[in-house]
Design a protein around this motif. Structure first.
Motif, short mmCIF file in Angstrom:
data_model
loop_
_atom_site.label_atom_id
_atom_site.label_comp_id
_atom_site.label_asym_id
_atom_site.label_seq_id
_atom_site.Cartn_x
_atom_site.Cartn_y
_atom_site.Cartn_z
N UNK A 194 16.57 -5.15 2.73
CA UNK A 194 15.73 -4.27 3.73
C UNK A 194 14.39 -4.32 3.67
N UNK A 195 13.85 -4.42 2.38
CA UNK A 195 12.37 -4.54 2.21
C UNK A 195 11.83 -5.70 2.61
N UNK A 196 12.66 -6.83 2.55
CA UNK A 196 12.07 -8.08 3.19
C UNK A 196 12.29 -8.12 4.41
N UNK A 197 13.23 -7.56 5.12
CA UNK A 197 13.35 -7.34 6.34
C UNK A 197 12.02 -6.76 7.24
N UNK A 198 11.78 -5.61 6.69
CA UNK A 198 10.81 -5.12 7.31
C UNK A 198 9.59 -5.29 7.20
N UNK A 199 9.26 -6.40 6.26
CA UNK A 199 8.02 -7.02 5.92
C UNK A 199 8.03 -8.33 6.67
N UNK A 200 8.88 -8.64 7.47
CA UNK A 200 9.07 -9.89 8.28
C UNK A 200 8.22 -9.78 9.48
N UNK A 201 7.16 -10.46 9.72
CA UNK A 201 6.15 -10.14 11.08
C UNK A 201 7.08 -10.62 12.27
N UNK A 202 7.97 -11.36 12.12
CA UNK A 202 8.69 -11.78 13.33
C UNK A 202 9.80 -10.56 13.64
N UNK A 203 10.00 -9.77 12.90
CA UNK A 203 10.77 -8.48 13.08
C UNK A 203 10.01 -7.45 13.52
N UNK A 204 9.13 -7.13 12.77
CA UNK A 204 7.99 -6.16 13.12
C UNK A 204 6.73 -6.48 12.44
N UNK A 205 5.58 -6.35 13.02
CA UNK A 205 4.03 -6.63 12.34
C UNK A 205 3.64 -5.60 11.32
N UNK A 206 2.90 -6.07 10.58
CA UNK A 206 2.07 -5.22 9.71
C UNK A 206 2.51 -4.23 8.76
N UNK A 207 4.02 -4.31 8.52
CA UNK A 207 4.51 -3.58 7.52
C UNK A 207 4.49 -4.14 6.14
N UNK A 208 3.20 -4.13 5.36
CA UNK A 208 2.74 -4.76 4.18
C UNK A 208 3.59 -4.24 3.06
N UNK A 209 3.24 -4.83 1.88
CA UNK A 209 4.00 -4.37 0.61
C UNK A 209 4.02 -2.76 0.25
N UNK A 210 2.64 -2.54 0.46
CA UNK A 210 2.40 -1.00 0.08
C UNK A 210 3.29 -0.06 0.81
N UNK A 211 3.14 -0.24 2.10
CA UNK A 211 3.74 0.66 3.16
C UNK A 211 5.28 0.52 3.12
N UNK A 212 5.71 -0.59 2.91
CA UNK A 212 7.06 -0.82 2.90
C UNK A 212 7.65 0.03 1.44
N UNK A 213 7.14 -0.21 0.41
CA UNK A 213 7.33 0.76 -0.91
C UNK A 213 7.42 2.25 -0.27
N UNK A 214 6.28 2.73 0.05
CA UNK A 214 6.39 3.95 0.43
C UNK A 214 7.31 4.41 1.51
N UNK A 215 7.47 3.67 2.62
CA UNK A 215 8.61 4.37 3.69
C UNK A 215 10.04 4.23 3.11
N UNK A 216 10.29 3.21 2.44
CA UNK A 216 11.49 3.28 1.94
C UNK A 216 11.88 4.44 0.84
N UNK A 217 10.85 4.87 0.14
CA UNK A 217 11.02 5.73 -0.74
C UNK A 217 11.25 7.33 0.08
N UNK A 218 10.15 7.30 1.12
CA UNK A 218 10.28 8.65 1.71
C UNK A 218 11.67 8.74 2.72
N UNK A 219 12.20 7.43 2.75
CA UNK A 219 13.40 7.36 3.63
C UNK A 219 14.89 7.53 2.84
N UNK A 220 14.42 7.57 1.58
CA UNK A 220 15.39 7.52 0.35
C UNK A 220 16.31 6.41 0.60
N UNK A 221 16.12 5.22 0.96
CA UNK A 221 16.79 4.21 0.95
C UNK A 221 16.11 2.91 -0.25
N UNK A 222 17.15 2.59 -1.10
CA UNK A 222 16.86 1.59 -2.06
C UNK A 222 16.32 0.20 -1.36
#
Length: 269
Positions: free
Chosen positions: A154-182
């Motif tokens: 899932x982390x790679x998926x949300x960081x794919x600019x063809x899927x959604x732009x601009x969710x870089x490494x920092x914010x992918x980590x933080x969003x997955x944590x606050x979502x309680x998703x590994x």
């Protein structure tokens, strides 16, 4: 590296000084950054900057004849100077404006870019990009549809600019944590409820970071020279071995898609 919030903060920082102002001249001191700086960038000279927008991590300086496309790369920054001053070692591009100010591009690692796109054309770097994460097009339903039959983490998926732009490494980590998703869970394993939570958390984390001024990394400062403040509120990124802010367990770290990934094995599942 500057991520979407840092780029958006830069856009907001430089716009009041440049929009509606004519570019008197451009000085390029380094002919090649990530790519060759095109000679066509000279078309900026004599043009009024009509507006400055952002697409993904690119800044778009639009004029009547075309658009300058700026990427900050790994370590780039933009500053507005009140008057011309001697350039430093890593000051590669200057825009001299009719109001006496100078837009200066600094990039120690030279992974950024200055490109040009004639009016009515689409540049290749902007083609095939997914929706903006803060737009109405970025929804749980959209992500569920795109995730069908995908078996990527899932982390790679949300960081794919063809899927959604601009969710870089920092914010992918933080969003997955606050979502309680590994972060290493496969996309197909997420429930509809988890997708709704994750999309909302991505929006919330990015919006909050923009409001706070972006995340301060060692190479980034805002256009006015002030650092961002969101780094003080990062919950898991860069905190391997430290206690989880929610449960106190040790924050874990592993590589996912060759990127450092931080998470809590207790809070995320």
């Amino acid at each position: 590296m500057p991520e979407l919030p840092e780029v958006e903060v830069s856009r907001q920082g430089i716009s009041p000084y440049l929009v509606g102002v004519t570019v008197k001249s451009i000085e390029v001191r380094t002919p090649k950054l990530r790519w060759e700086i095109p000679y066509d960038l000279k078309k900026l000279e004599g043009q009024v900057i009509r507006h400055i927008t952002r697409r993904a991590k690119y800044l778009l300086l639009a004029t009547d004849v075309g658009t300058a496309i700026v990427h900050l790369g790994m370590s780039g920054s933009l500053r507005v100077l009140d008057a011309p001053m001697a350039p430093g070692k890593h000051d590669h591009v200057d825009l001299f404006m009719s109001n006496g100010r100078v837009l200066r591009y600094n990039d120690p690692r030279r992974f950024g870019a200055w490109l040009w796109c004639d009016k009515g054309q689409e540049h290749a770097v902007l083609a095939n990009l997914g929706p903006e994460p803060l737009s109405d097009e970025f929804t749980a339903e959209y992500m569920i549809e795109r995730a069908k039959q995908k078996r990527v983490a899932i982390k790679q998926f949300i960081m794919d600019n063809k899927i959604v732009v601009g969710v870089g490494n920092i914010y992918a980590n933080e969003s997955l944590f606050t979502s309680h998703i590994l972060p290493y869970r496969e996309t197909g394993s997420l429930s509809a409820a988890e997708w709704h939570t994750l999309v909302q958390e991505i929006k919330t984390v990015l919006e909050h970071s923009i409001q706070q001024g972006g995340t301060t990394l060692k190479d980034f400062a805002q256009a006015d020279g002030k650092p961002g403040y969101f780094a003080q509120e990062l919950r898991v990124y860069g905190k391997a071995g430290q206690p989880c802010p929610e449960c106190g367990a040790e924050i874990a770290e592993q590589k996912i898609g060759q990127r450092n990934t931080f998470f809590c094995r207790i809070c995320q599942h």
